[in-house]
Design a protein around this motif. Structure first.
Motif, PDB file in Angstrom:
ATOM      1  N   TYR A 210       0.806  -1.232   0.000  1.00  0.00           N
ATOM      2  CA  TYR A 210       0.000   0.000   0.000  1.00  0.00           C
ATOM      3  C   TYR A 210       0.842   1.286   0.000  1.00  0.00           C
ATOM      4  O   TYR A 210       0.822   2.064   0.978  1.00  0.00           O
ATOM      5  N   PRO A 211       1.582   1.534  -1.065  1.00  0.00           N
ATOM      6  CA  PRO A 211       2.342   2.797  -1.120  1.00  0.00           C
ATOM      7  C   PRO A 211       1.406   4.001  -1.130  1.00  0.00           C
ATOM      8  O   PRO A 211       0.255   3.902  -1.544  1.00  0.00           O
ATOM      9  N   TYR A 212       1.912   5.142  -0.670  1.00  0.00           N
ATOM     10  CA  TYR A 212       1.153   6.394  -0.743  1.00  0.00           C
ATOM     11  C   TYR A 212       0.917   6.735  -2.222  1.00  0.00           C
ATOM     12  O   TYR A 212       1.649   6.250  -3.093  1.00  0.00           O
ATOM     13  N   PRO A 213      -0.080   7.603  -2.475  1.00  0.00           N
ATOM     14  CA  PRO A 213      -0.278   8.045  -3.866  1.00  0.00           C
ATOM     15  C   PRO A 213       0.957   8.765  -4.389  1.00  0.00           C
ATOM     16  O   PRO A 213       1.744   9.321  -3.595  1.00  0.00           O
ATOM     17  N   ILE A 214       1.122   8.807  -5.687  1.00  0.00           N
ATOM     18  CA  ILE A 214       2.365   9.304  -6.281  1.00  0.00           C
ATOM     19  C   ILE A 214       2.552  10.792  -6.031  1.00  0.00           C
ATOM     20  O   ILE A 214       3.666  11.299  -5.989  1.00  0.00           O
ATOM     21  N   TYR A 215       1.440  11.527  -5.776  1.00  0.00           N
ATOM     22  CA  TYR A 215       1.565  12.981  -5.547  1.00  0.00           C
ATOM     23  C   TYR A 215       1.874  13.280  -4.078  1.00  0.00           C
ATOM     24  O   TYR A 215       2.082  14.418  -3.695  1.00  0.00           O
ATOM     25  N   HIS A 216       1.858  12.227  -3.250  1.00  0.00           N
ATOM     26  CA  HIS A 216       2.050  12.420  -1.797  1.00  0.00           C
ATOM     27  C   HIS A 216       3.539  12.621  -1.490  1.00  0.00           C
ATOM     28  O   HIS A 216       4.387  12.001  -2.148  1.00  0.00           O
ATOM     29  N   PRO A 217       3.879  13.435  -0.493  1.00  0.00           N
ATOM     30  CA  PRO A 217       5.303  13.589  -0.132  1.00  0.00           C
ATOM     31  C   PRO A 217       5.964  12.239   0.192  1.00  0.00           C
ATOM     32  O   PRO A 217       7.168  12.074   0.021  1.00  0.00           O
ATOM     33  N   HIS A 218       5.165  11.257   0.666  1.00  0.00           N
ATOM     34  CA  HIS A 218       5.719   9.931   0.986  1.00  0.00           C
ATOM     35  C   HIS A 218       5.580   8.958  -0.193  1.00  0.00           C
ATOM     36  O   HIS A 218       5.486   7.732   0.002  1.00  0.00           O
ATOM     37  N   ASP A 219       5.549   9.503  -1.411  1.00  0.00           N
ATOM     38  CA  ASP A 219       5.536   8.628  -2.608  1.00  0.00           C
ATOM     39  C   ASP A 219       6.658   7.591  -2.469  1.00  0.00           C
ATOM     40  O   ASP A 219       7.739   7.889  -1.974  1.00  0.00           O
ATOM     41  N   ARG A 220       6.364   6.350  -2.861  1.00  0.00           N
ATOM     42  CA  ARG A 220       7.291   5.210  -2.821  1.00  0.00           C
ATOM     43  C   ARG A 220       7.427   4.599  -1.421  1.00  0.00           C
ATOM     44  O   ARG A 220       8.074   3.580  -1.254  1.00  0.00           O
ATOM     45  N   GLN A 221       6.811   5.206  -0.413  1.00  0.00           N
ATOM     46  CA  GLN A 221       6.901   4.668   0.954  1.00  0.00           C
ATOM     47  C   GLN A 221       5.626   3.854   1.241  1.00  0.00           C
ATOM     48  O   GLN A 221       4.551   4.199   0.744  1.00  0.00           O
ATOM     49  N   SER A 222       5.742   2.817   2.046  1.00  0.00           N
ATOM     50  CA  SER A 222       4.563   2.025   2.421  1.00  0.00           C
ATOM     51  C   SER A 222       3.757   2.772   3.487  1.00  0.00           C
ATOM     52  O   SER A 222       4.334   3.415   4.366  1.00  0.00           O
ATOM     53  N   GLN A 223       2.409   2.673   3.391  1.00  0.00           N
ATOM     54  CA  GLN A 223       1.553   3.303   4.405  1.00  0.00           C
ATOM     55  C   GLN A 223       1.468   2.444   5.667  1.00  0.00           C
ATOM     56  O   GLN A 223       0.963   2.868   6.688  1.00  0.00           O
ATOM     57  N   VAL A 224       1.933   1.191   5.556  1.00  0.00           N
ATOM     58  CA  VAL A 224       1.746   0.247   6.666  1.00  0.00           C
ATOM     59  C   VAL A 224       2.805   0.476   7.750  1.00  0.00           C
ATOM     60  O   VAL A 224       3.999   0.524   7.457  1.00  0.00           O
ATOM     61  N   ASP A 225       2.355   0.634   8.997  1.00  0.00           N
ATOM     62  CA  ASP A 225       3.287   0.737  10.133  1.00  0.00           C
ATOM     63  C   ASP A 225       3.598  -0.686  10.570  1.00  0.00           C
ATOM     64  O   ASP A 225       2.736  -1.363  11.155  1.00  0.00           O
ATOM     65  N   PHE A 226       4.819  -1.156  10.285  1.00  0.00           N
ATOM     66  CA  PHE A 226       5.161  -2.552  10.576  1.00  0.00           C
ATOM     67  C   PHE A 226       5.040  -2.859  12.072  1.00  0.00           C
ATOM     68  O   PHE A 226       4.823  -3.992  12.463  1.00  0.00           O
ATOM     69  N   ASP A 227       5.195  -1.827  12.910  1.00  0.00           N
ATOM     70  CA  ASP A 227       5.118  -2.073  14.365  1.00  0.00           C
ATOM     71  C   ASP A 227       3.674  -2.234  14.827  1.00  0.00           C
ATOM     72  O   ASP A 227       3.417  -2.791  15.885  1.00  0.00           O
ATOM     73  N   ASP A 228       2.733  -1.704  14.052  1.00  0.00           N
ATOM     74  CA  ASP A 228       1.314  -1.775  14.459  1.00  0.00           C
ATOM     75  C   ASP A 228       0.428  -1.754  13.215  1.00  0.00           C
ATOM     76  O   ASP A 228      -0.262  -0.767  12.935  1.00  0.00           O
ATOM     77  N   PRO A 229       0.496  -2.829  12.390  1.00  0.00           N
ATOM     78  CA  PRO A 229      -0.208  -2.825  11.101  1.00  0.00           C
ATOM     79  C   PRO A 229      -1.726  -2.725  11.285  1.00  0.00           C
ATOM     80  O   PRO A 229      -2.281  -3.415  12.127  1.00  0.00           O
ATOM     81  N   ASP A 230      -2.364  -1.866  10.485  1.00  0.00           N
ATOM     82  CA  ASP A 230      -3.834  -1.718  10.525  1.00  0.00           C
ATOM     83  C   ASP A 230      -4.417  -2.676   9.476  1.00  0.00           C
ATOM     84  O   ASP A 230      -4.532  -2.332   8.299  1.00  0.00           O
ATOM     85  N   PHE A 231      -4.760  -3.888   9.938  1.00  0.00           N
ATOM     86  CA  PHE A 231      -5.206  -4.911   8.977  1.00  0.00           C
ATOM     87  C   PHE A 231      -6.595  -4.618   8.431  1.00  0.00           C
ATOM     88  O   PHE A 231      -7.007  -5.182   7.426  1.00  0.00           O
TER      89      PHE A 231
END
Ligand SMILES: CC[C@@H](CC(=O)C(=O)O)C(=O)O
Ligand SMILES: [Zn+2]
Length: 330
Positions: A210-231
């Motif tokens: 689930y990467p952020y949208p391409i226009y987002h500052p976090h483009d290419r980054q995963s939205q998932v927090d590995f320490d507390d994944p929101d399933f």
């Protein structure tokens, strides 16, 4: 957070954080092993030993770098947590109320070293991420010229990669984490001091991360927090299955383009120093079907860019994208 014991070649065990997903080991092979070429040609990650790629820098430590990095200003990130999630500040205005997760500071190496040495547990974490350039002192230049450029240039030619674009010097402390993301370049990641753990997912698992949208500052980054994944929000993350590599001084990780990676400075291994060798991807001579997962990710990016340009308003993109697929491609 649960941890498990690990070691490299049976030496000096250390502890690694446990996550919800499984981790299989990335192959660890000597550069003389012909399997290394096969893995690189197939864009599969591999830890390569005995390259001597950065042997001329294995003596680097805070004191030596402080004396020889010169008096230039270098990029240092400061974070309230131990996470250093990359953001593109040129895209900050595309997202309402975007809060930068870390501060970008510029300081001399000497100032950085002093802050690291005097750092109290409640102080912000620091991570130097500086492209090596000609502002560094003469001894660093000599060490840099002493890298095994024959070996790495031979790899570049053999695999028909594009030009070397950057050598990023990374200096951090244990527990610094760069959260999961992918890059669009080929990377030979050389470890100089301390140990780093890479958690890797192939480009075929794009749908799980689930990467952020391409226009987002976090483009290419995963939205998932590995320490507390929101399933609830990211149900496919349950299917993610990782590869894992721990690299120590002298090891080189081949990190193929579009492979997801989270990078952790391993606890108990002290100061952490690495240098990246990023190369432009080579040309695709002939399109072969079925397309490779990384080609499909590149296609998705191009389509997203085109839609963003055509709509000319980031606020219109979510509805447009949902109308295009929701309930239609099930
Ligand atoms: C850029 C920081 C990161 C490395 C990485 O993401 C890469 O080399 O692509 C790390 O080592 O913390
Ligand atoms: Zn990266």
């Amino acid at each position: 957070m649960a941890t498990r014991k690990a070691e490299i070649n049976g030496k000096r065990p250390f502890r690694l954080k446990e996550y919800t997903f499984s981790c299989e080991d990335v192959p660890r092979l000597s550069c003389t092993d012909p399997e290394v070429d096969r893995l690189i040609s197939n864009e599969q990650p591999v830890v390569i030993t005995d390259t001597n790629l950065v042997s001329s820098a294995l003596h680097w430590d805070l004191d030596y770098l402080g004396k020889n990095m010169g008096d230039g200003m270098f990029t240092v990130y400061s974070s309230h947590t131990n996470k250093f999630k990359y953001f593109d500040d040129k895209k900050g205005n595309n997202v309402k109320n975007f809060r930068e997760p870390m501060r970008h500071l510029d300081m001399t190496f000497q100032d950085f070293a002093k802050r690291l040495c005097n750092k109290k547990p409640e102080d912000e974490s620091l991570y130097m991420q500086q492209t090596l350039n000609d502002s560094v002192g003469r001894r660093i230049v000599v060490d840099f010229l002493g890298f095994n450029w024959n070996w790495i240039t031979e790899q570049q030619k053999k695999h028909n990669w594009g030009q070397l674009t950057a050598n990023l010097l990374l200096v951090g402390t244990e527990e610094n984490i760069t959260p999961s993301h992918y890059d669009e370049q080929q990377n030979f990641f050389a470890q100089i001091k301390g140990k780093k753990r890479f958690i890797l997912f192939p480009p075929s698992q794009f749908g799980c991360l689930y990467p952020y949208p391409i226009y987002h500052p976090h483009d290419r980054q995963s939205q998932v927090d590995f320490d507390d994944p929101d399933f609830e929000k990211f149900p496919e993350f349950k299917k993610a299955a990782a590869l894992e590599a721990v690299v120590g001084p002298g090891d080189v990780l081949y990190l193929p383009t579009y492979w997801w990676h989270q990078v952790e400075c391993v606890q108990g291994t002290g100061l952490n120093i690495s240098v990246t060798f990023w190369y432009k991807c080579g040309p695709t001579d002939k399109i072969e079907y079925p397309l490779k997962p990384q080609q499909k990710v590149a296609m998705m990016r191009n389509i997203e860019k085109m839609i963003n340009q055509a709509l000319n308003d980031p606020k219109e993109v979510p509805e447009f994208m949902q109308n295009m697929v929701l309930g239609r491609y099930t």
